[in-house]
Scaffold this motif. Structure first.
Motif, PDB file in Angstrom:
ATOM      1  N   LYS A 223       0.837  -1.209   0.000  1.00 58.49           N
ATOM      2  CA  LYS A 223       0.000   0.000   0.000  1.00 58.49           C
ATOM      3  C   LYS A 223       0.870   1.257   0.000  1.00 58.49           C
ATOM      4  O   LYS A 223       0.509   2.247  -0.620  1.00 58.49           O
ATOM      5  CB  LYS A 223      -0.926  -0.001   1.220  1.00 58.49           C
ATOM      6  N   ALA A 224       2.006   1.214   0.694  1.00 51.94           N
ATOM      7  CA  ALA A 224       2.836   2.422   0.791  1.00 51.94           C
ATOM      8  C   ALA A 224       4.262   2.224   0.290  1.00 51.94           C
ATOM      9  O   ALA A 224       4.904   3.190  -0.108  1.00 51.94           O
ATOM     10  CB  ALA A 224       2.871   2.919   2.241  1.00 51.94           C
TER      11      ALA A 224
ATOM     12  N   ARG B 234       2.471   7.113  -1.696  1.00 52.99           N
ATOM     13  CA  ARG B 234       1.113   6.558  -1.621  1.00 52.99           C
ATOM     14  C   ARG B 234       0.662   6.487  -0.166  1.00 52.99           C
ATOM     15  O   ARG B 234       1.442   6.144   0.724  1.00 52.99           O
ATOM     16  CB  ARG B 234       1.068   5.128  -2.214  1.00 52.99           C
TER      17      ARG B 234
ATOM     18  N   SER C 221      -2.895   5.324   2.337  1.00 50.14           N
ATOM     19  CA  SER C 221      -4.219   4.677   2.312  1.00 50.14           C
ATOM     20  C   SER C 221      -4.742   4.549   3.728  1.00 50.14           C
ATOM     21  O   SER C 221      -3.994   4.641   4.707  1.00 50.14           O
ATOM     22  CB  SER C 221      -4.128   3.295   1.664  1.00 50.14           C
TER      23      SER C 221
ATOM     24  N   GLY D 165      -7.322   0.093   2.989  1.00 48.45           N
ATOM     25  CA  GLY D 165      -6.935   0.439   1.614  1.00 48.45           C
ATOM     26  C   GLY D 165      -8.078   0.989   0.775  1.00 48.45           C
ATOM     27  O   GLY D 165      -7.924   1.221  -0.425  1.00 48.45           O
TER      28      GLY D 165
ATOM     29  N   ARG E 235      -9.609   4.007   1.085  1.00 47.92           N
ATOM     30  CA  ARG E 235      -9.268   5.398   0.724  1.00 47.92           C
ATOM     31  C   ARG E 235      -7.807   5.466   0.353  1.00 47.92           C
ATOM     32  O   ARG E 235      -6.950   5.060   1.129  1.00 47.92           O
ATOM     33  CB  ARG E 235      -9.523   6.323   1.919  1.00 47.92           C
ATOM     34  N   ARG E 236      -7.536   5.936  -0.844  1.00 46.03           N
ATOM     35  CA  ARG E 236      -6.148   6.032  -1.302  1.00 46.03           C
ATOM     36  C   ARG E 236      -5.862   7.417  -1.846  1.00 46.03           C
ATOM     37  O   ARG E 236      -6.747   8.044  -2.424  1.00 46.03           O
ATOM     38  CB  ARG E 236      -5.874   4.997  -2.406  1.00 46.03           C
ATOM     39  N   ASP E 237      -4.629   7.874  -1.672  1.00 45.97           N
ATOM     40  CA  ASP E 237      -4.240   9.188  -2.175  1.00 45.97           C
ATOM     41  C   ASP E 237      -2.717   9.204  -2.337  1.00 45.97           C
ATOM     42  O   ASP E 237      -2.047   8.200  -2.054  1.00 45.97           O
ATOM     43  CB  ASP E 237      -4.683  10.270  -1.167  1.00 45.97           C
TER      44      ASP E 237
ATOM     45  N   ASP F 247       3.462   7.083   9.331  1.00 46.70           N
ATOM     46  CA  ASP F 247       2.379   6.226   8.828  1.00 46.70           C
ATOM     47  C   ASP F 247       2.013   5.166   9.867  1.00 46.70           C
ATOM     48  O   ASP F 247       0.904   4.633   9.834  1.00 46.70           O
ATOM     49  CB  ASP F 247       2.831   5.473   7.568  1.00 46.70           C
TER      50      ASP F 247
ATOM     51  N   LYS G 135      -0.247  10.178  10.606  1.00 43.22           N
ATOM     52  CA  LYS G 135      -1.248   9.816   9.587  1.00 43.22           C
ATOM     53  C   LYS G 135      -2.694   9.972  10.050  1.00 43.22           C
ATOM     54  O   LYS G 135      -3.612   9.936   9.225  1.00 43.22           O
ATOM     55  CB  LYS G 135      -0.972   8.376   9.130  1.00 43.22           C
TER      56      LYS G 135
END
Ligand code: TMP
Length: 247
Positions: A11-12, A37, A39, A43, A45-47, A206, A220
């Motif tokens: 994810k990151a 990345r 989230s 996972g 919501r991702r941005d 994170d 985060k």
């Protein structure tokens, strides 16, 4: 040393093979790139947050060096081929998220109806089974051993010993920046070369909760709460500026 082909994109973070000068794959070594990345919510919501990968790699590298100095065997070997990457020992990952809590927050408060901020001393340690299908359920040592997530009961002794050191080192590190370490999540694996338990993954904004002297989040949680991209980015930059001011 050169970056080889991509092995895995999480994810990151993204993992790559490492090549020697002749282009041959180096065994038991990989490159871990901390990306921008981000989230939340399994996972869903991702941005992308500019500068996050650099910030996470910086704080994680500084901390992993301190953990190693204090007796924790970690995957960190050296800087990587980009400012956001590092060369690490390859691991057979233990699929557990190991959470350390100094103060009640987040899922602990929701699960037990406890007020935020209640202090825990010694560190309160929880385990979750890293599994998206089952939404990372809480698990205890007996169950983790019984279903084969960890090889040996003794490995938990190493993990508990390391958790104590990690917490003391990280708490002191952030205290010097005027920040309180509320809680954190780390992951362990078996070193492919020696089979020893080692600290892997990262320790960054994170994966922990930090509060400044006013109780504001510097991690985060800002993203989890749905704040704007600018505010999320600011929080990661804030820690980088604090670390640079300390040099
Ligand atoms: P929690 O209160 O949501 O269980 O989170 C405890 C700590 O673990 C907090 O610092 C955030 C971190 N964490 C992760 O790094 N990844 C995760 O997937 C979760 C759920 C928590």
């Amino acid at each position: 040393m050169k970056r080889g082909e991509e092995i895995y994109a999480g994810k990151a973070n993204t993992l790559y093979k490492v090549l020697d000068d002749d282009g041959d794959v180096l065994p038991y070594v990989i490159e871990m790139e901390c990306t921008d990345r981000i989230s939340a919510g399994d996972g869903v919501r991702r941005d992308v947050v500019e500068g996050k990968g650099y910030a996470n790699n910086l704080v994680s590298t500084l901390l992993f060096e301190k953990f190693a100095e204090n007796g924790v065997f970690t995957h960190y070997m050296s800087e990587g081929t980009t400012p956001s990457s590092k060369i690490v020992r390859e691991a057979d990952m233990i699929p557990l998220e190991v959470i350390g809590r100094n103060f009640a927050a987040g899922s602990f408060c929701r699960r037990y109806g406890v007020e935020e901020g209640r202090a825990f001393d010694p560190l309160l340690v929880e385990f979750t089974y890293k599994n998206d299908e089952f939404h990372d359920p809480l698990i205890n040592c007996d169950a983790a051993l019984a279903i084969g997530l960890i090889d040996d009961d003794e490995d938990f002794n190493v993990i508990f010993e390391y958790m104590d050191i990690i917490n003391k080192v990280a708490t002191e590190f952030f205290k010097e920046l005027g920040l309180t370490l509320v809680d954190f999540k780390v992951e362990f694996g078996y070193d492919m070369a020696t089979d020893k338990v080692m600290l892997c993954d990262e320790f960054s904004q994170d994966t922990c909760r930090l509060q400044d002297e006013h109780g504001n989040s510097v991690d985060k949680d800002i993203f989890r709460r749905g704040e704007s991209d600018e505010e999320v980015s600011e929080v990661y930059q804030k820690l980088v500026s604090m670390l640079e001011a300390m040099k």
